[in-house]
Design an enzyme around this catalytic site. Structure first.
Site, mmCIF file in Angstrom:
data_model
loop_
_atom_site.group_PDB
_atom_site.id
_atom_site.type_symbol
_atom_site.label_atom_id
_atom_site.label_comp_id
_atom_site.label_asym_id
_atom_site.label_seq_id
_atom_site.Cartn_x
_atom_site.Cartn_y
_atom_site.Cartn_z
ATOM 1 N N LYS A 133 0.840 -1.199 0.000
ATOM 2 C CA LYS A 133 0.000 0.000 0.000
ATOM 3 C C LYS A 133 0.878 1.253 0.000
ATOM 4 C CE LYS A 133 -3.600 2.087 2.856
ATOM 5 N NZ LYS A 133 -4.527 1.892 3.969
ATOM 6 N N HIS A 139 -4.351 -34.534 17.211
ATOM 7 C CA HIS A 139 -3.221 -35.345 17.679
ATOM 8 C C HIS A 139 -2.154 -34.479 18.308
ATOM 9 C CE1 HIS A 139 -4.666 -39.062 15.764
ATOM 10 N NE2 HIS A 139 -5.310 -38.170 15.025
ATOM 11 N N GLU A 174 10.636 -4.460 4.649
ATOM 12 C CA GLU A 174 10.787 -5.856 4.209
ATOM 13 C C GLU A 174 10.446 -6.006 2.726
ATOM 14 O OE1 GLU A 174 9.103 -4.762 6.837
ATOM 15 O OE2 GLU A 174 9.153 -6.194 8.514
ATOM 16 N N GLU A 220 -4.705 -7.749 15.221
ATOM 17 C CA GLU A 220 -4.226 -6.402 14.913
ATOM 18 C C GLU A 220 -5.395 -5.419 15.028
ATOM 19 O OE1 GLU A 220 -0.557 -5.149 12.257
ATOM 20 O OE2 GLU A 220 -2.296 -5.465 10.989
HETATM 21 C C1 G6Q Z 1 -2.557 -4.149 8.175
HETATM 22 C C2 G6Q Z 1 -1.345 -3.417 8.438
HETATM 23 C C3 G6Q Z 1 -0.077 -4.065 7.938
HETATM 24 C C4 G6Q Z 1 0.280 -3.777 6.493
HETATM 25 C C5 G6Q Z 1 1.737 -4.168 6.262
HETATM 26 C C6 G6Q Z 1 2.172 -3.947 4.838
HETATM 27 O O1 G6Q Z 1 -3.664 -3.775 8.441
HETATM 28 O O2 G6Q Z 1 -1.500 -2.116 8.020
HETATM 29 O O3 G6Q Z 1 -0.063 -5.466 8.113
HETATM 30 O O4 G6Q Z 1 -0.579 -4.449 5.627
HETATM 31 O O5 G6Q Z 1 2.549 -3.453 7.127
HETATM 32 O O6 G6Q Z 1 2.056 -2.605 4.495
HETATM 33 P P1 G6Q Z 1 2.236 -2.135 3.020
HETATM 34 O O7 G6Q Z 1 1.140 -2.740 2.198
HETATM 35 O O8 G6Q Z 1 2.155 -0.634 3.042
HETATM 36 O O9 G6Q Z 1 3.573 -2.624 2.568
#
Ligand code: G6Q
Length: 538
Positions: free
Chosen positions: A206, A384, A212, A353
């Site tokens: 996003k 199990h 990462e 979360e």
């Molecule tokens: C979810 C969080 C978080 C997010 C990740 C990846 O609700 O906001 O898990 O999806 O940190 O973020 P980006 O999509 O911005 O890389």
């Protein structure tokens, strides 16, 4: 609003709890021969049986009063109307718009967002068709055979869960991999047997700034160019899913190959946005639209059904009862379907979360237990392993059993055996095996306590016909809305995640301290010692 614990409905629930806390599920079933169906609700293709939860009709009445006192109906409307209910980030929360049919109007700040959603869906569909039919070629003219989604958190867990869950409906000539961890092993193993000339990377982020994902994306580009050599190859082997066009361009991806979404889609609520591009590549555009239809069916049910028959509301409220009155701090999610092996991990983010919060929207202490700890494994494997604790341990672990009437891979009577186990577990947990029954089996007296099952352990059973795209959409939306229901009761913000920030900041600081110059350390004595040991042994 009065604080939760000072509310009339809360006090009434406390009094009621004192009256019913010792009533056993055996007694509740003995009193009411119709209980097994009276406490079941069906919506959007899901049949949910709540009869093995430790609730009476009165408990539910009081929980509905609590929901009314907390204005749940109005709060549901606020979400569907696009109000900025994510107060701490000043954002609307409109994952429901992602699955609204074309022609609907859902406005954010006066703009109808549904046409934008369908415009992106159209572009995703055209792209997915091209890749699936071989029209989209790699840089050397080879057909794409492998799709690697690079993302983390909400940009990974939904896509990987959906791919695994719906794998039955995916073409086997396409290979899908998911890379999330900054641990290089993740990327190395995902690409070890792939040919860059046949591989498409979806960089799903996003923000397009997540450490990462950006590191994995750069390493993936280097891996690709190590064989294809020419940087122009990036345009054929990398597409982006993001809200940040500037960063996407900077990375070298052509904005024509970027699929957008909006700030009103939270990461963990984004699997049905463009973040689901890998899902669409796997299922095809129609399969993805079926998934959206399932989500939408549950949205409509949640928005318009009275609380008494409203599946997410019931699930959410019973969760509050289990957590804050019966003292359960956890929920085990137990899908009796191997395809749902990543579903518990997906739900962990969605639930924990969202509702792992300790202050109200107004910044006060919540005063009651919030978000339960979700975990689980597919049945029958868990039987199990950890079911022993659920049956005979000292802790109360409410369970969600999930099963399907039809097998996707029918083989002899495997499916009947699988489902027999599901039904048996719910029955054993609820009714147990009293000591008299154990004695009647002539068990030596010293073993009687060991072979006794106390029962009275609550569970919900969710049954659907088939694990198909539509059903999965309804199932995910059920949990999404149950989470929101609980957050309204607790008056917390289910849509922010400030708790992930501190660790990120500290990791940046420590990252700089691992440089070869080894700067002076000024942490606590434990962190200092750990860093020093790492520096000396790496
Ligand atoms: C979810 C969080 C978080 C997010 C990740 C990846 O609700 O906001 O898990 O999806 O940190 O973020 P980006 O999509 O911005 O890389």
């Amino acid at each position: 609003m009065t604080t939760l614990t000072a509310s009339r409905a809360w006090s009434a629930l406390q009094e009621h709890h004192a009256e019913v806390k010792d009533v056993h599920l055996r007694e509740l079933f003995a009193r009411d021969s119709e209980r097994g169906t009276r406490f079941a609700v069906e919506a959007a293709g899901l049949y949910a049986d709540f009869s093995k939860q430790r609730v009476t009709s009165r408990t539910l009445e009081l929980l509905f009063s609590l929901a009314a006192e907390r204005s749940l109906g109005a709060r549901i409307d606020s979400m569907f109307k696009g109000e900025r209910i994510n107060l701490t980030e000043d954002r609307a929360v409109l994952h429901v718009a992602l699955r609204a049919p074309a022609g609907r109007t859902i406005a954010v700040d006066g703009t109808n967002v549904v046409p934008q959603v369908h415009e992106v869906l159209g572009r995703m569909s055209a792209f997915a068709d091209q890749v699936r039919t071989g029209g989209w070629k790699g840089f050397t003219g080879k057909r794409i055979k492998n799709v690697v989604n690079v993302g983390i958190g909400g940009s990974d867990l939904g896509p990987v869960m959906a791919y695994e869950a719906l794998r039955h409906f995916t073409p086997r000539e396409l290979t899908f991999r998911f890379v999330s961890n900054v641990d290089s092993t993740d990327l190395a193993e995902a690409t070890a047997d792939l040919d860059p000339a046949e591989t498409l990377f979806i960089i799903a982020s996003k923000t397009f700034t997540t450490q990462e994902t950006m590191m994995n994306a750069s390493s993936a580009r280097a891996w690709c160019l190590s064989k294809l050599k020419d940087p122009a190859a990036v345009a054929k082997h990398f597409v982006a899913v993001s809200t940040n066009e500037a960063e996407v361009k900077k990375f070298g991806i052509d904005p024509a190959n970027m699929f957008g979404f909006w700030d009103w889609v939270g990461g963990r609520y984004s699997m049905d946005s463009a973040i689901g591009l890998s899902t669409m590549l796997a299922l095809g555009p129609q399969g993805f639209r079926d998934l959206l239809a399932g989500f939408h069916a549950m949205d409509e049910h949640f928005r318009s059904t009275p609380f008494e028959r409203n599946l997410p509301v019931l699930m959410g409220l019973i969760g509050v009862w289990n957590s804050d009155f019966l003292g359960a701090s956890t929920v085990a999610v137990l899908p009796y379907d191997q395809y749902l092996k990543r579903f518990p991990a997906y739900l962990q983010q969605l639930t924990m979360e969202s509702n792992g919060k300790r202050v109200t929207l107004g910044g006060l202490d919540v005063q009651v237990g919030t978000g339960a700890i979700y975990w689980g494994e597919p049945g029958t494997n868990g039987q199990h392993s950890f079911y022993q604790l659920i049956h005979q341990g000292t802790r109360l672990v409410p369970c969600d059993f999930i099963g399907f009437a039809k097998a996707l891979n029918p083989l002899g009577n495997h499916h009947d055996v699988l489902m027999a186990n599901l039904f048996a577990q719910g029955e054993a947990l609820a009714f147990g095996k009293p000591p008299e029954q154990v004695r009647a089996e002539k068990v030596p007296e010293q073993l009687v306590p060991h072979k006794t099952f106390p029962g009275n352990r609550p569970s919900t059973t969710i049954l659907a016909d088939t694990l198909d795209p539509k059903t999965l959409g309804a199932l995910v939306a059920l949990y999404e809305h149950a989470v929101y229901t609980q957050s309204v009761i607790w008056d917390i913000n289910a849509f922010d995640q400030w708790g992930v920030e501190l660790g990120k900041v500290l990791a940046k600081r420590i990252g700089a301290e691992l440089e070869p110059a080894e700067p002076k350390l000024e942490h606590d004595s434990s962190t200092n010692a750990l860093i020093k040991r790492y520096r000396s042994r790496r």
